[in-house]
Design a protein around this motif. Structure first.
Motif, PDB file in Angstrom:
ATOM      1  N   HIS A  70       0.848  -1.192   0.000  1.00 45.39           N
ATOM      2  CA  HIS A  70       0.000   0.000   0.000  1.00 45.39           C
ATOM      3  C   HIS A  70       0.888   1.248   0.000  1.00 45.39           C
ATOM      4  CE1 HIS A  70      -3.678   2.220   0.796  1.00 45.39           C
ATOM      5  NE2 HIS A  70      -3.005   2.906   1.701  1.00 45.39           N
TER       6      HIS A  70
ATOM      7  N   SER B 283      -6.845   6.271   1.884  1.00 43.37           N
ATOM      8  CA  SER B 283      -8.130   5.825   2.436  1.00 43.37           C
ATOM      9  C   SER B 283      -9.032   5.283   1.339  1.00 43.37           C
ATOM     10  CB  SER B 283      -8.834   6.983   3.148  1.00 43.37           C
ATOM     11  OG  SER B 283      -8.082   7.409   4.255  1.00 43.37           O
TER      12      SER B 283
ATOM     13  N   ILE C 277      -7.950   1.762   0.361  1.00 39.33           N
ATOM     14  CA  ILE C 277      -8.349   0.783   1.382  1.00 39.33           C
ATOM     15  C   ILE C 277      -9.849   0.528   1.303  1.00 39.33           C
ATOM     16  CG2 ILE C 277      -8.524   0.334   3.862  1.00 39.33           C
ATOM     17  CD1 ILE C 277      -5.660   0.135   2.926  1.00 39.33           C
TER      18      ILE C 277
ATOM     19  N   THR D 295      -3.522  -6.599   7.994  1.00 35.20           N
ATOM     20  CA  THR D 295      -2.398  -5.908   7.377  1.00 35.20           C
ATOM     21  C   THR D 295      -1.351  -5.642   8.445  1.00 35.20           C
ATOM     22  OG1 THR D 295      -1.758  -4.120   5.859  1.00 35.20           O
ATOM     23  CG2 THR D 295      -3.268  -3.532   7.651  1.00 35.20           C
TER      24      THR D 295
ATOM     25  N   LEU E 165      -5.207   3.778   9.119  1.00 36.32           N
ATOM     26  CA  LEU E 165      -5.822   2.472   9.345  1.00 36.32           C
ATOM     27  C   LEU E 165      -6.753   2.506  10.560  1.00 36.32           C
ATOM     28  CD1 LEU E 165      -2.832   0.066   8.667  1.00 36.32           C
ATOM     29  CD2 LEU E 165      -4.937   0.229   7.332  1.00 36.32           C
TER      30      LEU E 165
ATOM     31  N   TYR F  42      -9.530  -0.225  11.656  1.00 36.08           N
ATOM     32  CA  TYR F  42      -8.626  -1.351  11.855  1.00 36.08           C
ATOM     33  C   TYR F  42      -8.140  -1.354  13.296  1.00 36.08           C
ATOM     34  CZ  TYR F  42      -8.726  -2.408   6.951  1.00 36.08           C
ATOM     35  OH  TYR F  42      -9.154  -2.779   5.708  1.00 36.08           O
TER      36      TYR F  42
ATOM     37  N   TYR G 275      -2.632  -5.304  12.225  1.00 30.34           N
ATOM     38  CA  TYR G 275      -4.006  -4.802  12.265  1.00 30.34           C
ATOM     39  C   TYR G 275      -4.981  -5.838  11.707  1.00 30.34           C
ATOM     40  CZ  TYR G 275      -2.064  -0.188  13.132  1.00 30.34           C
ATOM     41  OH  TYR G 275      -1.408   0.877  13.684  1.00 30.34           O
TER      42      TYR G 275
ATOM     43  N   LYS H 227      -9.443  -6.158  10.703  1.00 34.90           N
ATOM     44  CA  LYS H 227     -10.765  -5.521  10.627  1.00 34.90           C
ATOM     45  C   LYS H 227     -11.803  -6.536  10.163  1.00 34.90           C
ATOM     46  CE  LYS H 227     -13.374  -1.680   8.611  1.00 34.90           C
ATOM     47  NZ  LYS H 227     -13.315  -0.482   7.758  1.00 34.90           N
TER      48      LYS H 227
END
Length: 190
Positions: free
Chosen positions: A112, A125, A128, A145, A158, A163, A185, A187
């Motif tokens: 990323h 953002s 993601i 991640t 994040l 996240y 992280y 989510k």
């Protein structure tokens, strides 16, 4: 340090936030121009310290082989951020390999980055968010991640996107003869 030639008008438009931005899912090979733009954006990100593992810029041929290879792997889904049509960033959604049925519902966000000249447009953002939508469409239930602890802006982003930091590894990466922490992280995609 590599030299990237960006149109001064494009930089002005980015600075004034007048640029047109778009996130795109790559489902096929890239054109030669897009591959060149992606390598330029990658080079700029590496030079700025956000090279998703690279510490020094590899030569253009190696970068082109890397990106072309990513697009050949079915379990890798590549997303691009464009500013006025020019590639300015990317992220990858990695799916579990077919032999890992136990983690088939969990994807991994990796590779990323946003080129420094395009920062401030919320591209990170947006990348993601689109990766999350793609993950849901693919039937994934969660994303994970990780990143170096020195990447404070990415960590803040994040966490703002929901996240949860579930762990830190003291010896995550070795940079400039020093160990660097890494954060992990997770989510739920609901």
């Amino acid at each position: 340090m590599a030299t990237i030639n960006i149109d001064p008008e494009k930089i002005r438009r980015v600075q004034e936030k007048a640029a047109t931005v778009r996130i795109e899912r790559v489902e096929d090979r890239l054109s030669d121009i897009d591959l060149h733009d992606l390598c330029d954006a990658t080079t700029a990100a590496i030079d700025a310290g956000g090279g998703f593992g690279w510490l020094s810029v590899p030569d253009q041929e190696k970068l082109q082989r890397y990106w072309a290879g990513c697009l050949m792997i079915n379990e890798r889904k590549v997303l691009l951020a464009r500013v006025d049509g020019m590639i300015a960033g990317s992220t990858q959604l990695h799916l579990a390999p077919s032999n890992n049925e136990a983690q088939a519902a969990i994807g991994t966000l990796t590779v990323h980055f946003v080129a420094p000249w395009a920062r401030g447009l919320q591209l990170g953002s947006a990348l993601i968010h689109d990766a999350e939508q793609w993950a849901v469409a693919l039937g994934l239930k969660a994303l994970k991640t990780d990143l170096r602890a020195t990447q404070n802006h990415a960590a803040t982003m994040l966490e703002a996107l929901g996240y949860e930091r579930w762990g830190t590894l003291d010896r995550y990466a070795y940079v400039n003869n020093c160990w660097v922490q890494g954060h992990f992280y997770f989510k739920d995609l609901g």
